[in-house]
Design a protein around this motif. Structure first.
Motif, PDB file in Angstrom:
ATOM      1  N   LEU A 341       0.836  -1.198   0.000  1.00 27.51           N
ATOM      2  CA  LEU A 341       0.000   0.000   0.000  1.00 27.51           C
ATOM      3  C   LEU A 341       0.871   1.247   0.000  1.00 27.51           C
ATOM      4  O   LEU A 341       2.019   1.223   0.453  1.00 27.51           O
ATOM      5  CB  LEU A 341      -0.916   0.001   1.228  1.00 27.51           C
ATOM      6  CG  LEU A 341      -1.867  -1.195   1.342  1.00 27.51           C
ATOM      7  CD1 LEU A 341      -2.520  -1.232   2.713  1.00 27.51           C
ATOM      8  CD2 LEU A 341      -2.918  -1.149   0.249  1.00 27.51           C
ATOM      9  N   ASP A 342       0.321   2.346  -0.487  1.00 24.89           N
ATOM     10  CA  ASP A 342       1.041   3.618  -0.548  1.00 24.89           C
ATOM     11  C   ASP A 342       0.515   4.559   0.532  1.00 24.89           C
ATOM     12  O   ASP A 342      -0.650   4.977   0.481  1.00 24.89           O
ATOM     13  CB  ASP A 342       0.855   4.280  -1.919  1.00 24.89           C
ATOM     14  CG  ASP A 342       1.414   3.438  -3.050  1.00 24.89           C
ATOM     15  OD1 ASP A 342       2.431   2.755  -2.819  1.00 24.89           O
ATOM     16  OD2 ASP A 342       0.828   3.451  -4.144  1.00 24.89           O
ATOM     17  N   LEU A 432     -11.383   0.918   7.302  1.00 21.60           N
ATOM     18  CA  LEU A 432     -11.085  -0.135   8.266  1.00 21.60           C
ATOM     19  C   LEU A 432     -10.708   0.526   9.580  1.00 21.60           C
ATOM     20  O   LEU A 432     -10.070   1.589   9.583  1.00 21.60           O
ATOM     21  CB  LEU A 432      -9.947  -1.033   7.783  1.00 21.60           C
ATOM     22  CG  LEU A 432     -10.226  -1.966   6.592  1.00 21.60           C
ATOM     23  CD1 LEU A 432     -10.279  -1.205   5.275  1.00 21.60           C
ATOM     24  CD2 LEU A 432      -9.153  -3.053   6.513  1.00 21.60           C
ATOM     25  N   ALA A 433     -11.097  -0.079  10.689  1.00 21.17           N
ATOM     26  CA  ALA A 433     -10.821   0.507  11.999  1.00 21.17           C
ATOM     27  C   ALA A 433      -9.997  -0.448  12.843  1.00 21.17           C
ATOM     28  O   ALA A 433     -10.074  -1.677  12.686  1.00 21.17           O
ATOM     29  CB  ALA A 433     -12.128   0.846  12.717  1.00 21.17           C
ATOM     30  N   CYS A 434      -9.212   0.132  13.712  1.00 22.56           N
ATOM     31  CA  CYS A 434      -8.435  -0.650  14.682  1.00 22.56           C
ATOM     32  C   CYS A 434      -8.598   0.033  16.031  1.00 22.56           C
ATOM     33  O   CYS A 434      -8.114   1.157  16.228  1.00 22.56           O
ATOM     34  CB  CYS A 434      -6.966  -0.711  14.273  1.00 22.56           C
ATOM     35  SG  CYS A 434      -5.923  -1.534  15.481  1.00 22.56           S
ATOM     36  N   LEU A 435      -9.315  -0.617  16.937  1.00 20.93           N
ATOM     37  CA  LEU A 435      -9.545  -0.076  18.272  1.00 20.93           C
ATOM     38  C   LEU A 435      -8.607  -0.800  19.226  1.00 20.93           C
ATOM     39  O   LEU A 435      -8.895  -1.888  19.731  1.00 20.93           O
ATOM     40  CB  LEU A 435     -11.007  -0.264  18.682  1.00 20.93           C
ATOM     41  CG  LEU A 435     -12.046   0.270  17.675  1.00 20.93           C
ATOM     42  CD1 LEU A 435     -13.457   0.065  18.204  1.00 20.93           C
ATOM     43  CD2 LEU A 435     -11.794   1.751  17.372  1.00 20.93           C
ATOM     44  N   MET A 436      -7.442  -0.199  19.452  1.00 22.41           N
ATOM     45  CA  MET A 436      -6.404  -0.832  20.256  1.00 22.41           C
ATOM     46  C   MET A 436      -6.877  -1.001  21.698  1.00 22.41           C
ATOM     47  O   MET A 436      -7.448  -0.087  22.294  1.00 22.41           O
ATOM     48  CB  MET A 436      -5.129   0.016  20.233  1.00 22.41           C
ATOM     49  CG  MET A 436      -4.588   0.286  18.839  1.00 22.41           C
ATOM     50  SD  MET A 436      -3.768  -1.145  18.124  1.00 22.41           S
ATOM     51  CE  MET A 436      -2.267  -1.175  19.101  1.00 22.41           C
ATOM     52  N   ALA A 437      -6.646  -2.187  22.241  1.00 24.22           N
ATOM     53  CA  ALA A 437      -6.943  -2.496  23.644  1.00 24.22           C
ATOM     54  C   ALA A 437      -8.434  -2.389  23.954  1.00 24.22           C
ATOM     55  O   ALA A 437      -8.821  -2.232  25.106  1.00 24.22           O
ATOM     56  CB  ALA A 437      -6.139  -1.596  24.589  1.00 24.22           C
ATOM     57  N   ARG A 462      -2.632  -5.909   6.288  1.00 24.57           N
ATOM     58  CA  ARG A 462      -2.501  -7.108   5.450  1.00 24.57           C
ATOM     59  C   ARG A 462      -3.784  -7.376   4.677  1.00 24.57           C
ATOM     60  O   ARG A 462      -3.751  -7.706   3.487  1.00 24.57           O
ATOM     61  CB  ARG A 462      -2.127  -8.318   6.311  1.00 24.57           C
ATOM     62  CG  ARG A 462      -0.655  -8.429   6.655  1.00 24.57           C
ATOM     63  CD  ARG A 462      -0.320  -9.794   7.207  1.00 24.57           C
ATOM     64  NE  ARG A 462      -1.022 -10.071   8.458  1.00 24.57           N
ATOM     65  CZ  ARG A 462      -0.538  -9.812   9.666  1.00 24.57           C
ATOM     66  NH1 ARG A 462       0.664  -9.262   9.786  1.00 24.57           N
ATOM     67  NH2 ARG A 462      -1.219 -10.106  10.751  1.00 24.57           N
ATOM     68  N   ALA A 463      -4.916  -7.263   5.371  1.00 24.15           N
ATOM     69  CA  ALA A 463      -6.192  -7.503   4.693  1.00 24.15           C
ATOM     70  C   ALA A 463      -6.415  -6.489   3.576  1.00 24.15           C
ATOM     71  O   ALA A 463      -6.774  -6.857   2.445  1.00 24.15           O
ATOM     72  CB  ALA A 463      -7.331  -7.446   5.709  1.00 24.15           C
ATOM     73  N   LEU A 464      -6.185  -5.221   3.863  1.00 23.70           N
ATOM     74  CA  LEU A 464      -6.407  -4.182   2.858  1.00 23.70           C
ATOM     75  C   LEU A 464      -5.467  -4.362   1.674  1.00 23.70           C
ATOM     76  O   LEU A 464      -5.862  -4.165   0.513  1.00 23.70           O
ATOM     77  CB  LEU A 464      -6.220  -2.800   3.485  1.00 23.70           C
ATOM     78  CG  LEU A 464      -6.474  -1.609   2.557  1.00 23.70           C
ATOM     79  CD1 LEU A 464      -7.895  -1.636   2.004  1.00 23.70           C
ATOM     80  CD2 LEU A 464      -6.218  -0.296   3.298  1.00 23.70           C
TER      81      LEU A 464
END
Length: 729
Positions: A341-342, A432-437, A462-464
């Motif tokens: 990805l860029d 895409l979201a990443c909700l850490m912890a 990786r998925a994207l």
């Protein structure tokens, strides 16, 4: 699980879809093998079916017709007086054939054989499985299994859990097939926990009748299915899979986990090509050519499915990262770059909008670190602005809670920002979201949209990255096979068949090799054998120095392994010395030399490797990469499964590290790519049309500067019986 034991006969698509429908949309179901005790697999299927809210009629079959858990039962299928669409068979192995006979007599349209102990166990089980297949096909009945978990439909209007899994997944657009029953239970549980909705699920087991190929065709026409995921342990007919997957994948994404990646398919390898082309390489090549998205793990399969099932396909690889913490942002940027990805700089217009939202000290780079003090309003407005940016194709939103009381408002702000961005800008950008912890969320629901939530930035990246590659493949127009009018592969095949009939699997002699190459318009660099040192020196003088001397030995011998090649010989004395040393080394290595071959030395091209290898299931693989004596060590050879299209050939050339040299590196002249393309096209057609060619090495094959063509310096061909290749159905 073993591979399919009986290859399915070709079936028209409409007929095939109709034949699968009773498996996944049955209006009535019988279960043969329900125990009066309330225990056993049959009872578990009955309990799961009732718990799923299945609205159709259920006919449990017991030995004595006793009531089971308040449910009426029957002593036989005939006693029901009904004609169920589907019958689940859960009796011991010795009773399965009789149960199949009862189903056929009762005009049942489809059966699911949960019972194990067939082709996966012993020869008796395989023979019994073959009899079952013959019976159901003769009667026009479709069979899932044996040795499977069952089938599931999550259609809210007609829910059905005809399996022994206690988990009934949420409804959605993902269709799943698993060759492992045990993993099937895990997959259904994971789908539920990840909140990835299913349209249907089939545990195919031994794939004796209904295969993944059949299900692909069914799901292609199923309006409830938008994404297809497969857990595969074997291929029954890879060529049919390729044909179906290439067509289906242009409308619906296909994700596949292929087990058994470490099993090498090189037991009979005698050439460089066969040593390089392990079976997993064939799988990867097939998936690449057909647009199938390969997941390395079941968890990654759901990472991909969560994105594909709920988000639009990206138009490019440019990603924006929004975060309130520097560390996760850096991890995300690294992972995005590793995934192809860029992480692009924001344009002036986007930076201007962001400067109006964020404090003056904020760095307006990408990743966009809003720092830990970022509040809900800033999250909302930043996401809205980034989604509107023309230089962005996808957005990755990271949130690391630093204040528990602020978490809920910020998550709500993320929802609001996405909704506002969708309203103001082009909606065709995945988020895409990443909700850490924070593990409370598997997805964020925004109206009818579901934004997938990942545990770590690396998972999302990786998925994207794989989704972007799939979207790129889908945008490409279909590519056809290149035309060749000046070849005679029939003559080449006639010769190879004759050799196999007379000698069995064997390496071709130099004379036979030249005939095969001539048939497809390929020419080996002049090579004249000498049987004495003086004769070799005379030939070298006639050819003109410098020359190369090579061991002339029985077919199949690796010359370089015996020190049987001497290059850059510039005098008569050099050739005489080379002849003596080459023949002495051969004798020391246990090989009786037939003499030495003298060739002109090609000095101004790029050494490459072209090869063909035979895979037990996939047929011919064509490879290309850097050539020379260290071809295996370089690990640069890339493969495609025959038949090859124009795009396949172009990709083989561009994927190799040799392409840097071929394109002209540091002032060296560009190579003759047109001639290289033509040569690869001819080799690919030979591999496709002459299945007796099991191994072929052109190494080195030197590509000369533009306009001067290619020179095949050395070649080895091994032939074998073509009947072991899969049928093209």
């Amino acid at each position: 699980m073993p591979p399919d034991t009986v290859a399915p006969a070709p079936t028209p698509a409409a007929t095939l879809v109709d034949s699968i429908r009773p498996l996944l949309q049955p209006r009535s179901i019988a279960i043969i093998g329900v125990s009066r005790s309330g225990r056993g697999i049959g009872c578990r299927v009955l309990a799961a079916l009732r718990a799923s809210g299945y609205p159709g009629e259920i006919f449990p079959i017991t030995r004595d017709g006793a009531e089971v858990d308040g449910q009426r039962t029957w002593t036989s299928l005939a006693a029901t007086g009904a004609t169920p669409d589907l019958c689940v068979i859960a009796v011991p192995r010795d009773g399965v054939e009789a149960a199949i006979d009862d189903c056929i007599a009762g005009s049942v349209k489809a059966v699911v054989v949960v019972t194990a102990g067939f082709a996966e166990t012993d020869d008796d089980g395989r023979a019994l499985q073959d009899r079952l297949v013959a019976k159901v096909r003769a009667a026009g009945v479709r069979m899932v299994g044996p040795n499977c978990m069952g089938v599931v439909s999550a259609d809210p209007a007609w829910p059905m859990n005809a399996s022994f899994s206690p988990v009934f997944p949420p409804a959605g657009g993902l269709a799943l097939s698993s060759q492992s029953g045990a993993l099937g239970v895990v997959i259904l549980d994971l789908a539920t926990r990840r909140e990835v909705g299913l349209s249907s699920f089939v545990s195919v087991g031994n794939k004796a009748d209904v295969s993944s190929n059949d299900l692909l065709e069914y799901w292609a026409s199923d309006p409830a299915t938008s994404v297809i995921a497969l857990y595969l342990e074997s291929f029954g007919n890879p060529l049919r899979f390729a044909q179906i997957a290439r067509e289906v994948g242009r409308r619906k994404p296909i994700i596949a986990v292929k087990a058994g990646r470490t099993k090498a398919g090189t037991a009979a390898a005698g050439s460089h090509t066969a040593a390089l082309a392990a079976s997993d390489i064939a799988v990867s090549a097939l998936f690449h050519q057909t647009g199938v998205i390969r997941a390395d793990t079941i968890d990654e399969m759901f990472d991909l499915a969560a994105c594909l099932e709920s988000q639009p396909l990206p138009r490019g690889a440019r990603v924006a990262i929004v975060t309130n913490a520097g560390g996760p942002g850096i991890l995300a940027a690294d992972a995005c770059e590793a995934a192809g990805l860029d992480v692009v700089p924001f344009g002036a217009g986007t930076r201007h909008r962001l400067a109006e939202i964020l404090p003056s000290l904020s760095a307006l780079g990408n990743p966009l670190d809003m720092i830990a003090t970022a509040d809900a309003a800033q999250y909302r407005d930043v996401i809205t602005s980034v989604l509107a940016a023309e230089e962005v194709d996808a957005v990755l939103v990271l949130y690391t809670p630093v204040d528990a009381s602020a978490a809920a408002p910020i998550i709500e702000a993320i929802r609001s920002g996405i909704a506002a961005g969708r309203n103001r800008a082009d909606a065709g950008k995945p988020v895409l979201a990443c909700l850490m912890a924070d593990h409370r969320y598997a997805r964020l629901t925004i109206g009818s949209e579901h934004v997938p939530v990942y545990a770590f930035p690396e998972n999302a990246a990786r998925a994207l990255g794989k989704v972007v590659q799939y979207a790129k493949w889908r945008r490409l127009p279909p590519s056809g096979r290149p035309a060749l009018l000046d070849i005679d592969t029939a003559a080449a095949r006639s010769l190879c068949r004759d050799i196999v009939m007379r000698r069995g699997a064997d390496w071709l002699t130099p004379e036979e090799t030249r005939v095969v190459l001539d048939a497809v318009g390929l020419t080996l660099l002049s090579a004249v054998p000498a049987h004495s040192a003086d004769e070799a020196a005379d030939l070298a003088e006639a050819a003109g120095f410098p020359v190369v001397a090579k061991l002339h030995a029985p077919a199949g011998v690796h010359k370089t392994d015996l020190g049987g090649v001497a290059v850059d010989l510039r005098s008569r004395e050099d050739v005489v010395a080379a002849y003596r040393s080459i023949t002495e080394r051969a004798r020391s290595g246990g090989v009786t030399p037939l003499g030495v071959v003298i060739q002109p030395m090609v000095t101004d091209g790029v050494e490459t490797f072209v090869g063909v290898a035979h895979d037990r299931l996939f047929g011919a693989l064509v490879g290309f990469g850097c050539g020379g004596t260290e071809v295996e060590l370089l690990g640069d050879v890339h493969f495609r499964v025959a038949p090859l299209t124009t795009r396949d050939i172009d990709e083989l050339i561009h994927e190799s590290r040799a392409f840097t040299l071929l394109a002209g590196h540091r002032g060296r002249p560009a190579a003759d790519l047109a001639a290289l393309t033509d040569l690869l096209t001819r080799v690919a057609r030979l591999a496709e049309d002459v299945p007796e060619v099991f191994e072929l090495d052109l190494n080195p094959m030197i590509v000369l500067p533009q306009g001067r063509g290619c020179r095949i310096v050395d070649v080895r061909i091994r032939v074998g019986e073509a009947s072991s290749r899969p049928t093209r159905r």
